[in-house]
Design a protein around this motif. Structure first.
Motif, PDB file in Angstrom:
ATOM      1  N   LEU A  88       1.372  -1.293  -0.129  1.00  0.00           N
ATOM      2  CA  LEU A  88       0.088   0.280   0.241  1.00  0.00           C
ATOM      3  C   LEU A  88       0.562   1.314   0.236  1.00  0.00           C
ATOM      4  O   LEU A  88       2.308   1.314   0.163  1.00  0.00           O
ATOM      5  N   LYS A  89       0.399   2.475   0.160  1.00  0.00           N
ATOM      6  CA  LYS A  89       1.244   3.500   0.284  1.00  0.00           C
ATOM      7  C   LYS A  89       1.678   3.680   1.683  1.00  0.00           C
ATOM      8  O   LYS A  89       1.361   3.529   2.254  1.00  0.00           O
ATOM      9  N   ASP A  90       3.360   4.367   1.490  1.00  0.00           N
ATOM     10  CA  ASP A  90       4.099   4.073   2.388  1.00  0.00           C
ATOM     11  C   ASP A  90       3.280   4.550   4.292  1.00  0.00           C
ATOM     12  O   ASP A  90       3.520   3.721   4.855  1.00  0.00           O
ATOM     13  N   ARG A  91       2.466   5.757   4.614  1.00  0.00           N
ATOM     14  CA  ARG A  91       2.036   6.278   5.352  1.00  0.00           C
ATOM     15  C   ARG A  91       1.115   4.505   5.882  1.00  0.00           C
ATOM     16  O   ARG A  91       1.275   4.191   7.278  1.00  0.00           O
ATOM     17  N   LYS A  92       0.214   4.194   5.072  1.00  0.00           N
ATOM     18  CA  LYS A  92      -0.748   3.397   5.459  1.00  0.00           C
ATOM     19  C   LYS A  92       0.460   1.762   6.240  1.00  0.00           C
ATOM     20  O   LYS A  92      -0.260   1.220   7.060  1.00  0.00           O
ATOM     21  N   MET A  93       1.598   1.613   5.289  1.00  0.00           N
ATOM     22  CA  MET A  93       2.134   0.299   5.541  1.00  0.00           C
ATOM     23  C   MET A  93       2.761   0.681   6.541  1.00  0.00           C
ATOM     24  O   MET A  93       3.037  -0.539   7.776  1.00  0.00           O
ATOM     25  N   ASP A  94       3.724   1.872   7.279  1.00  0.00           N
ATOM     26  CA  ASP A  94       3.914   1.628   8.713  1.00  0.00           C
ATOM     27  C   ASP A  94       3.195   1.787   9.815  1.00  0.00           C
ATOM     28  O   ASP A  94       3.282   1.056  10.510  1.00  0.00           O
ATOM     29  N   ASP A  95       1.551   2.688   9.492  1.00  0.00           N
ATOM     30  CA  ASP A  95       0.224   2.334  10.361  1.00  0.00           C
ATOM     31  C   ASP A  95      -0.081   0.674  10.439  1.00  0.00           C
ATOM     32  O   ASP A  95      -0.327  -0.082  11.869  1.00  0.00           O
ATOM     33  N   LEU A  96      -0.002  -0.029   9.796  1.00  0.00           N
ATOM     34  CA  LEU A  96      -0.161  -1.685   9.698  1.00  0.00           C
ATOM     35  C   LEU A  96       0.644  -2.691  10.112  1.00  0.00           C
ATOM     36  O   LEU A  96      -0.123  -3.399  11.208  1.00  0.00           O
ATOM     37  N   ILE A  97       1.878  -2.614   9.855  1.00  0.00           N
ATOM     38  CA  ILE A  97       3.262  -2.869  11.135  1.00  0.00           C
ATOM     39  C   ILE A  97       3.050  -2.856  12.766  1.00  0.00           C
ATOM     40  O   ILE A  97       2.521  -3.768  13.107  1.00  0.00           O
ATOM     41  N   ARG A  98       2.258  -1.522  12.952  1.00  0.00           N
ATOM     42  CA  ARG A  98       1.889  -1.361  14.236  1.00  0.00           C
ATOM     43  C   ARG A  98       1.295  -2.255  15.043  1.00  0.00           C
ATOM     44  O   ARG A  98       1.008  -3.047  15.926  1.00  0.00           O
ATOM     45  N   GLU A 102       0.236  -5.812  17.329  1.00  0.00           N
ATOM     46  CA  GLU A 102       0.247  -5.339  18.490  1.00  0.00           C
ATOM     47  C   GLU A 102      -1.249  -7.125  18.142  1.00  0.00           C
ATOM     48  O   GLU A 102      -1.893  -7.198  19.505  1.00  0.00           O
ATOM     49  N   LEU A 103      -1.478  -7.288  17.242  1.00  0.00           N
ATOM     50  CA  LEU A 103      -2.399  -8.368  17.078  1.00  0.00           C
ATOM     51  C   LEU A 103      -1.854  -9.566  16.732  1.00  0.00           C
ATOM     52  O   LEU A 103      -2.312 -10.670  16.955  1.00  0.00           O
ATOM     53  N   GLY A 104      -1.261 -10.194  16.941  1.00  0.00           N
ATOM     54  CA  GLY A 104      -0.109 -10.952  17.787  1.00  0.00           C
ATOM     55  C   GLY A 104       0.744 -11.344  16.709  1.00  0.00           C
ATOM     56  O   GLY A 104       1.268 -13.032  16.438  1.00  0.00           O
ATOM     57  N   ILE A 105       1.270 -11.055  15.124  1.00  0.00           N
ATOM     58  CA  ILE A 105       1.315 -11.946  14.184  1.00  0.00           C
ATOM     59  C   ILE A 105       2.829 -12.033  14.007  1.00  0.00           C
ATOM     60  O   ILE A 105       3.229 -11.503  14.431  1.00  0.00           O
ATOM     61  N   ASP A 106       2.905 -13.196  12.859  1.00  0.00           N
ATOM     62  CA  ASP A 106       4.540 -13.979  13.964  1.00  0.00           C
ATOM     63  C   ASP A 106       4.998 -13.337  12.662  1.00  0.00           C
ATOM     64  O   ASP A 106       6.453 -13.028  13.131  1.00  0.00           O
ATOM     65  N   CYS A 107       4.538 -12.769  10.867  1.00  0.00           N
ATOM     66  CA  CYS A 107       6.107 -12.246  10.086  1.00  0.00           C
ATOM     67  C   CYS A 107       4.618 -11.445   9.853  1.00  0.00           C
ATOM     68  O   CYS A 107       3.462 -12.111   9.155  1.00  0.00           O
ATOM     69  N   TRP A 108       5.463 -10.740   8.987  1.00  0.00           N
ATOM     70  CA  TRP A 108       4.842  -9.068   7.463  1.00  0.00           C
ATOM     71  C   TRP A 108       5.853 -10.239   6.593  1.00  0.00           C
ATOM     72  O   TRP A 108       6.808  -9.907   6.553  1.00  0.00           O
ATOM     73  N   MET A 109       4.960  -9.918   5.678  1.00  0.00           N
ATOM     74  CA  MET A 109       5.100 -10.669   3.706  1.00  0.00           C
ATOM     75  C   MET A 109       4.702  -9.190   3.314  1.00  0.00           C
ATOM     76  O   MET A 109       3.575  -9.341   2.483  1.00  0.00           O
ATOM     77  N   TRP A 132       9.872   0.361   9.312  1.00  0.00           N
ATOM     78  CA  TRP A 132       8.952  -1.183   9.927  1.00  0.00           C
ATOM     79  C   TRP A 132       9.920  -2.171  11.200  1.00  0.00           C
ATOM     80  O   TRP A 132       9.032  -1.824  11.735  1.00  0.00           O
ATOM     81  N   GLU A 133      10.703  -1.880  11.052  1.00  0.00           N
ATOM     82  CA  GLU A 133      11.652  -3.290  12.254  1.00  0.00           C
ATOM     83  C   GLU A 133      11.464  -2.497  13.444  1.00  0.00           C
ATOM     84  O   GLU A 133      10.888  -2.428  13.992  1.00  0.00           O
ATOM     85  N   LYS A 134      11.770  -0.685  13.370  1.00  0.00           N
ATOM     86  CA  LYS A 134      11.715  -0.375  13.908  1.00  0.00           C
ATOM     87  C   LYS A 134      10.280   0.094  14.787  1.00  0.00           C
ATOM     88  O   LYS A 134      10.181   0.199  16.079  1.00  0.00           O
ATOM     89  N   ILE A 135       9.387   0.433  13.839  1.00  0.00           N
ATOM     90  CA  ILE A 135       8.274   0.827  14.786  1.00  0.00           C
ATOM     91  C   ILE A 135       7.183  -1.030  15.108  1.00  0.00           C
ATOM     92  O   ILE A 135       7.258  -0.177  16.053  1.00  0.00           O
ATOM     93  N   SER A 136       8.118  -1.746  14.549  1.00  0.00           N
ATOM     94  CA  SER A 136       7.459  -2.636  15.703  1.00  0.00           C
ATOM     95  C   SER A 136       7.518  -3.437  16.596  1.00  0.00           C
ATOM     96  O   SER A 136       7.391  -3.708  17.163  1.00  0.00           O
ATOM     97  N   LEU A 137       9.313  -2.637  16.569  1.00  0.00           N
ATOM     98  CA  LEU A 137      10.336  -3.129  18.223  1.00  0.00           C
ATOM     99  C   LEU A 137       8.865  -2.627  18.695  1.00  0.00           C
ATOM    100  O   LEU A 137       9.029  -2.403  20.228  1.00  0.00           O
ATOM    101  N   GLY A 146       6.155 -10.572  23.596  1.00  0.00           N
ATOM    102  CA  GLY A 146       7.823 -11.173  23.784  1.00  0.00           C
ATOM    103  C   GLY A 146       8.546 -11.768  22.333  1.00  0.00           C
ATOM    104  O   GLY A 146       9.274 -11.608  23.066  1.00  0.00           O
ATOM    105  N   ARG A 147       7.931 -11.698  20.977  1.00  0.00           N
ATOM    106  CA  ARG A 147       8.386 -11.541  20.171  1.00  0.00           C
ATOM    107  C   ARG A 147       8.628 -10.553  19.045  1.00  0.00           C
ATOM    108  O   ARG A 147       7.656 -10.372  19.335  1.00  0.00           O
ATOM    109  N   VAL A 148       9.625 -10.725  17.884  1.00  0.00           N
ATOM    110  CA  VAL A 148       9.443  -9.108  17.587  1.00  0.00           C
ATOM    111  C   VAL A 148       9.297  -9.618  16.625  1.00  0.00           C
ATOM    112  O   VAL A 148      10.144 -10.876  15.635  1.00  0.00           O
TER     113      VAL A 148
END
Length: 251
Positions: A88-98, A102-109, A132-137, A146-148
């Motif tokens: 998606l467009k940039d800002r949407k992707m930034d919001d989504l990874i956050r 929170e919803l507990g996904i194991d991996c984002w592709m 994205w890695e920074k936002i996720s952390l 417990g897991r990034v």
């Protein structure tokens, strides 16, 4: 205890006799939070372990700790959900990874679908990956996971399909699917690795959906309303966590 301040420390650092945090995080601990020697904190290593620790010494450049207790963090889902997202467009992707963290996904592709609006740029993807890695952390710290989540971009739809072989339940959410979400009766009854695929702003091309079906994907809708792409992603993850993970009645 919930009241302790919580900080990330890489697993290799935790093993040292006197692990430390340096750089901007150390400045934050000293100058903003005003923590000092003797204060207790909670550390986590991003791979499922938590540590109660005491600050041994603190300066804006470097904060050293003594680990007093190790414990498993029990806030991870019982299933490993990978969310493959048409870019998606940039800002949407930034919001989504956050939110997905929170919803507990194991991996984002993230992958470029036929109707993805941003044009694929290799250099741009590397820059976004770091963000994205920074936002996720940060999200992991706040929601006490417990897991990034790992972030594993795929080049395009075909690359995403190639990666789908390792999953035991594969679902592609598509607005053209007649049925709303239903618990699949196909085996395995309790999947361990689930791949959830959601499209970009323009949805999936029908050819992509047909191709996914030939790779063993279930095609499922999200009800009669037209959802924004980012809304569909969050709804899809929530439903899968409810049915198979740790947000449903089976927990």
């Amino acid at each position: 205890p919930m009241s302790l301040r919580r900080f990330y420390m890489p697993p290799e650092m935790v093993q040292l006799p006197q692990p430390e945090i340096s750089g901007s995080d150390a400045g934050h601990i000293c100058r903003v939070l005003r923590l000092s020697a003797g204060d207790a904190v909670e550390l986590f290593d991003g791979i499922g372990n938590g540590y109660r620790a005491q600050i041994v010494s603190a300066s804006p450049m470097r904060v050293r700790f003594r680990i007093e207790k190790t414990f498993p963090l029990l806030s991870e889902s019982s299933v490993q959900i990978t969310l493959a997202q048409g870019i998606l467009k940039d800002r949407k992707m930034d919001d989504l990874i956050r939110q997905l963290t929170e919803l507990g996904i194991d991996c984002w592709m993230p992958f470029y679908a036929a109707r993805s609006v941003p044009v694929p740029v290799k250099k741009g993807m590397e820059k976004r990956l770091g963000r994205w890695e920074k936002i996720s952390l940060e999200a992991v710290k706040q929601c006490r996971r417990g897991r990034v989540p790992c972030i594993r971009p795929a080049d395009d739809f075909d690359a995403m399909l190639a990666a789908s072989a390792e999953f035991d339940l594969k679902i592609i959410f598509w607005e053209g699917a007649p049925q709303a979400f239903d618990i699949p009766e196909t085996p395995p009854p309790t999947p361990e690795k689930i791949l959830v695929v959601v499209g970009p702003e323009g949805g999936f091309d029908p050819g992509e959906v047909q191709l996914a079906k030939t790779h063993g994907f279930l095609t499922i809708g999200l009800g009669p309303r037209i959802l924004r792409a980012e809304t569909a992603t969050l709804a899809a993850c929530t439903l899968v966590q409810y049915c198979f993970g740790d947000m449903g009645p089976g927990n």
